[in-house]
Scaffold this motif. Sequence first.
Motif, PDB file in Angstrom:
ATOM      1  N   GLU A 384      34.624  41.009  48.864  1.00  0.00           N
ATOM      2  CA  GLU A 384      34.470  41.304  47.436  1.00  0.00           C
ATOM      3  C   GLU A 384      35.416  42.446  47.097  1.00  0.00           C
ATOM      4  N   GLU A 398      42.815  40.130  43.389  1.00  0.00           N
ATOM      5  CA  GLU A 398      42.306  38.973  44.121  1.00  0.00           C
ATOM      6  C   GLU A 398      43.443  38.063  44.591  1.00  0.00           C
ATOM      7  N   ASN A 402      44.382  37.268  48.494  1.00  0.00           N
ATOM      8  CA  ASN A 402      44.353  35.883  48.957  1.00  0.00           C
ATOM      9  C   ASN A 402      45.729  35.361  49.361  1.00  0.00           C
TER      10      ASN A 402
END
Length: 498
Positions: A384, A398, A402
Amino acid sequence: MRSSYGKLFFVAGFVCVLMLTSWHTSKSDNLPFQLHSVYERLLRAEQQGEVLSKELLKVLGQLQNRSIAPSNHTISNSSAILEERVLRRLLPSQPNAYIYLPHLKEHEDSLTPIVHLGQRRTGVSLVLGVPTVHRQKQSYLVNTLQSLLFDLSTAERKDIVIVVFIAETNAIFVNAVVQSVQTNLPDAVSAGVIEVISPSPHYYPDLSNLKETFGDPKERVRWRTKQNLDYSFLMLYAQSKGTYYVQLEDDIIAKQGFFESMKKDIAYVLSEEWLFLEFSQLGFIGKLFRTSDLPMIVEFFLMFHKDKPIDWLLDHILWVKVCNPEKDSKHCHNEKARLKRTYKPSLFQHVGLHSSLLGKIQNLKDKDFGKQVLFKSHNNPPAELRSSLEKYLSHTLERAYNGVDFFWGLTPKIGDYILITFTGPQAVKGYLFRSGNIETNGDRFYNTTVEVLPTSKSVKVRVTRGELACCKPSSDGFVQIENHLGVIIHKIFIKVLF
């Protein structure tokens, strides 16, 4: 422990890539690379021998001066002959600069560089030459150096030296450049990766009465003539420092992985005949030479330094070497192509808009450079993510985590943070937190701590007691670390300190 990046300068924001990684090495069975390694070691041994020979002759000269000083005797013929033989046999050939620049005879130190920064590193694979001069509008030097250093591994940093040649004799300007490099790149300077030199104040001849040629005005003729002398001085200094020399400029950016790409390309042509490898098609940028060829090349440049630009002179060397006047231009072109190997995509791109020639706008771009890769994809464990930083457009934290984009945050301030909370405890051997990219390397974290939250209470206790060299206690159970960890953690906290 602490990951510190100094003072923070931000214009629009910053970009960063996050990677958690464990490293491994692999053996290569590629025969050309093995032969290349052996060949490089032989060349380095030869260069080290040359350096030792110079030092030995210097000592012998000092002893000789001491021995003849009291009696004021002249050196015997046999001694002079012996010294000449030793010089010819042990020292690398030097271009006879005194013939083409007779004013050098007036001062002994005319060809002696002034070394301002660096550890005088020798025996490396690649020597990168970066001449820099005073520009009226904008200096690109620091960005160029940051671009060259950006993607180098630890092993590559040990096998390279970047020589910045301040091609000016104005002490105020020279000191300003030295201070700028030292302030912005202290680690590279202290490690010996970067050296900064300038010429003797007696190096340059009078350039006020040069003959105007090719329709160029007097100022342009003076500019290109001095440029020829700048390149020559830098090449002479670089020849004893490594196996290969790469000519660059102070307003370029490098493609990621340029060091590895060059080494691979060299390995494949190791036993073939060539004068230089071309890693950029613009002017004199990205030309790689064997350092053993530099004396001959510099001799040619000095011979015609008043007549033509440097890239024209380089092409003329090829013509002199292989072109047959009795055959056609196609034959000449093919023969020159054997000595000049061009590689695509280009590894260096010209980015400077304002030339060092006053009033000249330089819009040249290498079309074979391609689009720069601004981040590297990497797999990270599920987590998270939280941050106090505002994202720019779609460059979210994010997407960076990723491995599909980089994170671009706007206007960081004291106390901003990035918090990574794993979905489960992770055994992390190491991490890479990199800010900036090769095109906007000024937008980065310069003063930041990286902290982790260990899951083991015993680890926290040992950190508090000072028993773990890797870490020191922070707040809320977190510990500050550097890149080598080896403990199971639950969170990573990256905090801006300024």
